[in-house]
Design an enzyme around this catalytic site. Sequence first.
Site, PDB file in Angstrom:
ATOM      1  N   HIS A  39      -4.807 -20.775  11.806  1.00 26.04           N
ATOM      2  CA  HIS A  39      -6.248 -21.277  11.721  1.00 26.04           C
ATOM      3  C   HIS A  39      -6.901 -20.249  11.059  1.00 26.04           C
ATOM      4  CE1 HIS A  39     -10.294 -22.553  12.296  1.00 26.04           C
ATOM      5  NE2 HIS A  39     -10.382 -21.344  12.725  1.00 26.04           N
ATOM      6  N   ASP A  56      -8.053  -7.305   1.598  1.00 18.92           N
ATOM      7  CA  ASP A  56      -6.990  -7.462   2.752  1.00 18.92           C
ATOM      8  C   ASP A  56      -7.749  -6.881   3.951  1.00 18.92           C
ATOM      9  OD1 ASP A  56      -5.514  -5.003   3.818  1.00 18.92           O
ATOM     10  OD2 ASP A  56      -6.574  -4.569   1.904  1.00 18.92           O
ATOM     11  N   CYS A  82      -7.461 -27.343   8.386  1.00 16.98           N
ATOM     12  CA  CYS A  82      -5.996 -26.682   8.701  1.00 16.98           C
ATOM     13  C   CYS A  82      -5.341 -27.738   9.856  1.00 16.98           C
ATOM     14  CB  CYS A  82      -6.303 -25.326   9.384  1.00 16.98           C
ATOM     15  SG  CYS A  82      -6.786 -25.269  11.179  1.00 16.98           S
ATOM     16  N   ASP A 107       0.757  -1.209   0.025  1.00 19.95           N
ATOM     17  CA  ASP A 107      -0.028  -0.069   0.157  1.00 19.95           C
ATOM     18  C   ASP A 107       0.907   1.355   0.013  1.00 19.95           C
ATOM     19  OD1 ASP A 107       0.977   0.295   2.665  1.00 19.95           O
ATOM     20  OD2 ASP A 107      -0.993  -0.113   3.477  1.00 19.95           O
ATOM     21  N   SER A 108       0.269   2.485  -0.038  1.00 22.80           N
ATOM     22  CA  SER A 108       1.005   3.429  -0.322  1.00 22.80           C
ATOM     23  C   SER A 108       1.402   4.331   0.846  1.00 22.80           C
ATOM     24  CB  SER A 108       0.296   4.585  -1.217  1.00 22.80           C
ATOM     25  OG  SER A 108      -0.894   4.803  -0.826  1.00 22.80           O
ATOM     26  N   GLY A 109       0.861   4.268   1.975  1.00 21.13           N
ATOM     27  CA  GLY A 109       0.890   5.249   3.068  1.00 21.13           C
ATOM     28  C   GLY A 109      -0.506   5.962   3.299  1.00 21.13           C
ATOM     29  N   CYS A 160     -12.956 -27.659   9.321  1.00 25.97           N
ATOM     30  CA  CYS A 160     -11.694 -27.185   8.784  1.00 25.97           C
ATOM     31  C   CYS A 160     -10.756 -28.082   8.534  1.00 25.97           C
ATOM     32  CB  CYS A 160     -11.429 -26.074   9.998  1.00 25.97           C
ATOM     33  SG  CYS A 160      -9.780 -25.036   9.407  1.00 25.97           S
ATOM     34  N   CYS A 211      -6.740 -27.564  13.516  1.00 25.75           N
ATOM     35  CA  CYS A 211      -7.970 -28.291  13.577  1.00 25.75           C
ATOM     36  C   CYS A 211      -7.821 -29.882  13.521  1.00 25.75           C
ATOM     37  CB  CYS A 211      -9.140 -27.908  12.756  1.00 25.75           C
ATOM     38  SG  CYS A 211      -9.688 -26.268  13.082  1.00 25.75           S
TER      39      CYS A 211
END
Length: 372
Positions: free
Chosen positions: A339, A270, A310, A90-92, A308, A313
Amino acid sequence: MDFQIDKTDGKARACTIKTAHSTIQTPVFMPVGTVGAVKALDATDLETFIEPSIILGNTYHLYLRPGDEVINKLGKLHGFTKYPKSFLTDSGGFQAFSLSDNVKIDEGGITFRSHIDGSSHYFTPKKVIDIQNNLGSDIMMILDDLVALPATQERIKASIERTTRWAEESINYHRKNQKNGKSLNQNIFAIIQGGTDKAFREKSAKELCALDYDGFAIGGLSVGEANQDMYDTVEWTTQFMPEDKPRYLMGVGTPEDLVENVERGVDMFDCVMPTRNARNGTLFTSYGKVNIRASRFREDPLPLDSECGCMVCKTYSRAYLCHLYRSREITYFRLGTIHNLYYYLNLMKEMREAIIAGTFQEFKEEFYRKRV
């Protein structure tokens, strides 16, 4: 950057983005790696347990520490962090918003005082691109003027006019650099502003989307407005964005926000929510959020989420995670983060599969049914 739309279901899109470092299938959620690391994880954790195709770095923070020139010398972000896939930086502009007590905006750029040592710095559209050139990110965001909501009409108007001027300066500078053989593998996105005002959003979108950008973001949301206002603004704005380029909604959000905005045609997201919430004891599951520090989990032998896949889990019980959190054991922060990020990325994968199958509405209904 190569971009193609693989399938649509209503306004929801399944797309493929190819950068110099990875192939990104959308809808995509980008874990936030503010200072070059996703908090509590390293590049091996990411590649082994979560497998993101792209993560986000923070231009403001990396510029201050360790410095973009240091990162450039040590192999840019990919060599420095050892994360081999794509970075978006990102730019700030958001930091100018979030650190507003230390910030002054003028027509040329943003002056801010470092939150680390109080030193003064001036970000201009060109300087932000120079920093990101040093970082070597695959997707660079331009400097924009973000305002908190609610805001006056005058402030929003000034924001979009300034953002457009900076966008024109940024794209001209970036394309000139590329003609001179610099940053050839870097792509650049503009950021649409306008608050929740439809006329301002239309004006900002039309002005920016007329410029030669590789993709476009919707900024300035999830900054105090109601959820429905956010959804309505996204639905209104996407109609003015080109179909043949990626659409990125910045800083959003909850699992519900992701589903609602994919339905409205957004490709990229995001947010710090999955990582921050994990560290605070809130874990996301197929059936909603879980407060793992609750005493009811102290002797619970079940996995956190039976649906899940992952590592957490598959391996550990709710009781163990509860114990680790209550003990403030560092291991908990790693496991909770793995997770939550796995859950978010798997949610995006499931939405993509539903779009390709033409069953997105059925997916959405089931998503909400489980959470009642």
